[in-house]
Design an enzyme around this catalytic site. Structure first.
Site, PDB file in Angstrom:
ATOM      1  N   ARG A  59       0.832  -1.199   0.000  1.00  0.00           N
ATOM      2  CA  ARG A  59       0.000   0.000   0.000  1.00  0.00           C
ATOM      3  C   ARG A  59       0.877   1.263   0.000  1.00  0.00           C
ATOM      4  NH1 ARG A  59      -5.271  -0.769   1.537  1.00  0.00           N
ATOM      5  NH2 ARG A  59      -5.447   1.401   0.897  1.00  0.00           N
TER       6      ARG A  59
ATOM      7  N   GLU B  23       8.080  -8.769  -7.189  1.00  0.00           N
ATOM      8  CA  GLU B  23       7.775  -9.900  -6.318  1.00  0.00           C
ATOM      9  C   GLU B  23       7.716 -11.189  -7.115  1.00  0.00           C
ATOM     10  OE1 GLU B  23       3.900  -9.756  -4.417  1.00  0.00           O
ATOM     11  OE2 GLU B  23       4.213 -11.748  -3.573  1.00  0.00           O
TER      12      GLU B  23
ATOM     13  N   GLY C 246       3.107 -15.868  -8.478  1.00  0.00           N
ATOM     14  CA  GLY C 246       2.376 -17.121  -8.300  1.00  0.00           C
ATOM     15  C   GLY C 246       1.753 -17.606  -9.596  1.00  0.00           C
ATOM     16  N   ARG C 247       1.887 -16.787 -10.658  1.00  0.00           N
ATOM     17  CA  ARG C 247       1.420 -17.216 -11.970  1.00  0.00           C
ATOM     18  C   ARG C 247       2.523 -17.980 -12.701  1.00  0.00           C
ATOM     19  NH1 ARG C 247      -0.556 -12.427 -15.449  1.00  0.00           N
ATOM     20  NH2 ARG C 247      -1.673 -14.064 -16.540  1.00  0.00           N
TER      21      ARG C 247
ATOM     22  N   ARG D  17       4.462   2.101  10.267  1.00  0.00           N
ATOM     23  CA  ARG D  17       4.549   0.669  10.556  1.00  0.00           C
ATOM     24  C   ARG D  17       5.299   0.347  11.850  1.00  0.00           C
ATOM     25  NH1 ARG D  17       0.319  -1.043   7.611  1.00  0.00           N
ATOM     26  NH2 ARG D  17       0.508  -0.383   5.438  1.00  0.00           N
TER      27      ARG D  17
END
Lengths: 233, 233, 233, 233
Positions: D80, D88, D91-92, D187
């Site tokens: 975000r 990254e 996952g494909r 964070r």
């Protein structure tokens, strides 16, 4: 315990401001006569010129907001677009609904390309049935684990750990027309595109829904986008 | 040859979309009940909470466009704000108008601070008169040079070389409310601000005009902004 | 009183991090084998593939900073690039140096195109001489006005009002390689470009200097950029 | 079939450029004397001043890249942050590794606050054990479903549907120091912070690891950040 499955993304237009005339006004300011009346022919011609020559800023003085109901894996792709504004349902503050994405029978399932460049094709009926059944079984199991963890007193933000990326969430997504055209360029794979995207099927369906809404709001711009290889300005 | 002088920035609201209720909807999506009716009291409370805790994204699902007529030195400051969208009159494609910024009698002229941290104070009447006269003389000379260069056949983009940063231009500037609040935080120097800006006088007047427009469109948000040290969320 | 004229932009590489191998690492993470050794042939092939298909993010994990000495009108164009980071000399806190941009004899001066789409061509020698003389005269006058206003006690931020956009300033400009390639795409007008830019001559010279520096730091990427129509990924 | 569990995020510094002196150089350009020698005392003083007055741009002329191994739910929060650059694992295109996030015994599990404002506290030993066991069971089941779907010939991008957000992935994340300070502000939840963040525990641990790396690279900046309420400039 009941879960719900769903095979599509819901995209709902929440609000928008701006139209094709506004793009002409913004472009014309460079020649210092932004306010004169806009004729249809001039508008089409100018917008086409801006698109063809990648003059992008006149397409930014507007805003379009969608409310999107989609599975988490799709939100993961969507939120890589950094010019959009997002607010999403929180898995820390609210419990998820038991709604899971199940590929419909129109969703190509089998990779007939390579690993690095997948090309998806329809599966045989038995594969469709078996894979749907296996997914639903897994969703049930994951949801049961989520419920049991919550019942143990585990906080929502930790219990969600077991939920699959097929679970649905909701968000608002806002950007200007230039931002949405970039989204369309990357998340559709139309044949007339100069740079063909390789989007996952699910987000492409959502992108096409968004394109239909944008075509109502900015018809000349979407026409010029398609006439110029779908390259965002 | 006649030139015109002007002592202020014109800021005109062109269009906007969104309101305080929309901010509540976007925030509430995190709790998955975005669509229920918004009561005035809840709206004020929630917007104040978002502002105080710097939850910025709910303030992004809207858009406000202004048409700005200001001198070049002010545009140079303004365009450092990278979240805004700009289209400006082009000095390459159109001839400038002979309109120049002349500090009015209410504009502090003398630095009584240091070089690195100027504090501006009113000048004596004689200094005001002498400096205004010297500026007007210089504007006349620069404009004459511009006209003569154009008459020699020199292209606009080169002839403008001699024009001072006092010359006026026009632009459209668009961003969402979060972007405008950042602009206000940096370009005003109100006493109640946690982080006090040190803007130049001219852009501060424009920022205050923008703030008045925003206060009409998003009254609860501007109230919360002021109640929380004018720190953009 | 002496002023100085100058006919070019100085671009100096301050620092950089990253190389073509780093682009390969970032791209390969998608296949989860980012750390294996990079062979020259694979590197060239992969970078070309990323460029051709507009996979832009692998070109973002690096940073290149330039120190730029250029006239204000050029900074006005440059700073429209919103993905760059800027720090510039302040005309509020420091006095300008009397250095002014004067078009050299190699700078096309005459517009042989239209107003909206200028095409610049060389001027006759007499026009060059006359226009240079007229500019220098105007610079002298503007500088005298600036000095006199400062002598009157007028603050720097107000006295600069009379200075022309030809006056030089200095800045640091930083972005990643993807950002610089976008800059090159818009600020150069090479024949092999798919989308030909129409930059002003001065900023194009600076862009070409930047391109020469980038070609030393990222040779395979710049080669792929040129082989693929100079379209930033 | 074996799966692996892991209770932390790995953050590894990949590369960086810039230091505290560079921040001083960028800030000093406003006074046109950027290149003179930087004394330690002046550096600390100036950086503290910039931080206290929220002059952010001098902190942008640098770049820091981390390689991060974390579960998907943490990447969803991380991404975000729109000023970072990301690549990254896909996952494909690649099969996930069977590595799942399991909260360690030091991870507070129980919400003792409200739904909208959770406050997490340690759970009883029996709850920790029971929840860990339930999660591991669910991970096994999900991974089995993933493997079976792949064995049926279902493409990776569809089979991943059943994988939980606890599964690990890897990314490169890059931004400049200003961007990382904003990340730290949101964070972490340090007591000395003016605006206290409410991050999820997992991303806070990663943020604290990042802070330790940044403190080595930019010690004066991190000291000033802490001395000024941890408000990013």
């Amino acid at each position: 315990m009941t879960i719900e499955t769903k095979s599509r993304t819901d995209v709902e237009l929440v609000q928008s401001v701006g139209d094709d005339d506004g793009i002409v006004h913004a472009a014309r300011i460079s020649l210092a006569h932004d306010r004169s009346v806009v004729e249809a022919k001039e508008r089409k011609g100018l917008i086409n010129y801006l698109m063809a020559h990648k003059h992008g800023t006149p397409f930014e003085h507007n805003s379009i907001t969608f409310r999107v109901h989609a599975p988490l894996f799709e939100f993961r792709e969507w939120m890589r677009h950094r010019v959009q504004s997002y607010n999403e349902q929180s898995g820390r503050y609210s419990k998820f609904e038991p709604v899971f994405y199940l590929p419909g029978s129109d969703r190509p399932l089998v990779n007939v390309g390579t690993s690095a460049k997948p090309v998806l094709a329809p599966a045989q009926r038995t594969v469709i049935k078996a894979s749907q059944a296996r997914m639903v079984e897994s969703f049930h199991e994951s949801w049961a684990a989520y419920e049991e963890l919550l019942a143990l007193g585990v906080a929502k933000e930790v219990a969600r750990n077991v939920l699959p990326v097929a679970v649905y969430s909701t968000m608002y997504a806002t950007t200007n027309l230039r931002g949405w055209l970039h989204f369309l360029g990357l998340r559709t794979s139309e044949e007339n595109a100069t740079f063909q995207g390789h989007p996952q099927w699910e987000i492409e369906q959502a992108a096409l829904d968004i394109e239909r809404e944008l075509a109502k709001l900015f018809p000349d711009t979407l026409e010029a986008f398609n006439a110029n290889g779908r390259v965002a300005p």
